[in-house]
Design an enzyme around this catalytic site. Structure first.
Site, PDB file in Angstrom:
ATOM      1  N   CYS A   1     -17.865  11.528  15.775  1.00  0.00           N
ATOM      2  CA  CYS A   1     -16.785  11.105  14.884  1.00  0.00           C
ATOM      3  C   CYS A   1     -17.107   9.693  14.393  1.00  0.00           C
ATOM      4  CB  CYS A   1     -15.462  11.139  15.663  1.00  0.00           C
ATOM      5  SG  CYS A   1     -14.076  10.492  14.731  1.00  0.00           S
TER       6      CYS A   1
ATOM      7  N   CYS B   1      -8.121   0.007   8.181  1.00  0.00           N
ATOM      8  CA  CYS B   1      -7.622   0.958   7.174  1.00  0.00           C
ATOM      9  C   CYS B   1      -6.356   0.410   6.538  1.00  0.00           C
ATOM     10  CB  CYS B   1      -7.337   2.324   7.794  1.00  0.00           C
ATOM     11  SG  CYS B   1      -6.935   3.546   6.516  1.00  0.00           S
TER      12      CYS B   1
ATOM     13  N   CYS C   1      -0.888   5.986  13.436  1.00  0.00           N
ATOM     14  CA  CYS C   1      -2.315   5.766  13.654  1.00  0.00           C
ATOM     15  C   CYS C   1      -2.586   4.320  14.055  1.00  0.00           C
ATOM     16  CB  CYS C   1      -3.055   6.110  12.366  1.00  0.00           C
ATOM     17  SG  CYS C   1      -4.774   5.604  12.390  1.00  0.00           S
TER      18      CYS C   1
ATOM     19  N   CYS D   1      -0.878   4.706   7.850  1.00  0.00           N
ATOM     20  CA  CYS D   1      -0.094   5.802   8.442  1.00  0.00           C
ATOM     21  C   CYS D   1       0.525   5.265   9.737  1.00  0.00           C
ATOM     22  CB  CYS D   1      -0.987   7.000   8.752  1.00  0.00           C
ATOM     23  SG  CYS D   1      -1.910   7.564   7.326  1.00  0.00           S
TER      24      CYS D   1
HETATM   25  S1  SF4 Z   1      -4.767   8.191   9.796  1.00  0.00           S
HETATM   26 FE1  SF4 Z   1      -5.280   6.045  10.197  1.00  0.00          FE
HETATM   27  S2  SF4 Z   1      -7.407   5.811   9.570  1.00  0.00           S
HETATM   28 FE2  SF4 Z   1      -6.633   7.718   8.641  1.00  0.00          FE
HETATM   29  S3  SF4 Z   1      -5.861   7.092   6.615  1.00  0.00           S
HETATM   30 FE3  SF4 Z   1      -4.103   6.980   7.998  1.00  0.00          FE
HETATM   31  S4  SF4 Z   1      -4.101   4.821   8.712  1.00  0.00           S
HETATM   32 FE4  SF4 Z   1      -6.120   5.217   7.812  1.00  0.00          FE
END
Ligand code: SF4
Length: 352
Positions: free
Chosen positions: A109, A116, A123, A120
């Site tokens: 992975c 990021c 996450c 989200c």
């Molecule tokens: S799940 Fe996490 S790494 Fe993936 S796009 Fe959403 S915030 Fe970014």
């Protein structure tokens, strides 16, 4: 010349690499040998190229680099054999990758960004905020470093872009990286996971060779998806599904709809029915991912019970949906889905 001033040959796509190396190397078969060392064997130094004359290796090292990010930490393998790697990049940024052995195959992975910006709320990478795009050498470097350490045969290897970052916000570099991987790994063994960046999906659809595409859906309606995936305001759920309906899938392959299951929030029977309705008409399988709890994430986010997971999955199955449940690998080393951070200290959440 310092390392950062030299061109890193691992940043070049196969055609560019041939042209660049061909300009300084003769006869032509030498250039081919060098390409094989870089793209097939993942050599990270010219000294490793033992069938290349020493003087030529020294000349190459003067002009170019072949360096990969450095591993600064490996976790002890988890109960399921998975292992998390922490790499440091040349500018000090840190990223994480995960080695996941399975009975019939091995997956690595990879991270595509150092952080990021998508944010989200379920996450940990999103919690720690935005970072920069990774270069192709930083992505192939994660792969080759881990593959070499575990001596996994290439034909058993799967690559998933599900680590830190949104790969479709770093599409140019990801496409170059894919072109390198395609030298030894079939596109059907590579998966890109996206939060639903519609322009990126449309670009991916135009590629002559495409990896598998996984899209994080996570809620069966616009309102709830906005709550945990703010990107939904920019790329609404209805438009995302319409884009996926136009996406060409190769014979024998299907899209994946990832669905993080949050206890009492999106795991009811009616949620499963709504999800099945949303996905109707798509060539898709649902990958249900029971949430991995983490101290950095909202306290209300809990992993559903096994009973709730089974109820949700069996409702989907009864509605004619192909479903798998991801029993996340590496939970005990915080290497499971949504748990990668690349940093040891929290920093303020930031979004762009
Ligand atoms: S799940 Fe996490 S790494 Fe993936 S796009 Fe959403 S915030 Fe970014």
């Amino acid at each position: 010349m310092t390392t950062s001033e030299r061109i890193n040959l691992h940043d070049l796509a196969p055609a560019q690499l041939s042209a660049t190396v061909g300009e300084v190397v003769s006869p032509p078969f030498r250039a081919k040998q060098i390409e094989e060392w870089l793209h097939l064997r993942g050599a990270s130094s010219f000294d490793a190229m033992t069938n290349i004359p020493k003087e030529l290796r020294a000349q190459l090292a003067e002009r170019f680099s072949a360096a990969f990010p450095e591993v600064i930490e490996r976790t002890t393998p988890a109960a399921d054999g998975s292992q998390k790697y922490l790499f440091v990049l040349e500018d000090g940024n840190r990223i994480e990758s995960v080695y996941m052995p399975m009975t019939d195959r091995t997956s690595i992975c990879l991270s595509s960004q150092a952080g990021c910006a998508v944010g989200c709320t379920f996450c940990v990478t999103g919690f720690f905020g935005a970072g920069r795009n990774l270069t192709p050498s930083e992505m192939t470097g994660q792969f080759f470093t881990i593959a070499h350490e575990h001596a996994v045969p290439m034909e058993q290897m799967n690559v998933v872009f599900m680590g830190m970052g949104e790969p479709l916000l770093n599409l140019d570099h990801v496409v170059t990286t894919l072109d390198v991987f395609y030298r030894s790994i079939a596109p059907k063994r590579i998966t890109i996971s996206t939060s639903g960046i519609i322009p990126g999906i449309e670009e991916l659809a135009k590629l002559p060779r495409r990896p598998n595409l996984a899209v994080s859906i996570n809620a069966p309606d616009q309102k709830r998806r906005e709550e945990i995936m703010p990107i939904t305001k920019k790329y609404p759920l209805g438009e995302l599904i319409a884009t996926l309906k136009r996406y060409p899938t190769e014979k024998g392959r299907e899209l994946t709809a990832e669905y993080v299951l949050l206890a009492g929030w999106n795991d009811s029977i009616s949620d499963a029915v709504a999800l099945a309705k949303l996905l109707r008409g798509l060539n898709v399988k649902v990958n249900a991912i029971p949430f991995n709890e983490d101290a950095n994430l909202p306290a209300w986010m809990k992993r559903p019970t096994d009973v709730a997971i089974d109820r949700f999955v069996s409702t989907l199955v009864r509605s004619g949906v192909h479903v798998t449940v991801r029993r996340s690998k590496g939970r005990d080393i915080a290497a499971a889905c949504g748990q990668l951070r690349g940093k040891s200290e929290p920093r303020k959440r930031s979004r762009v």
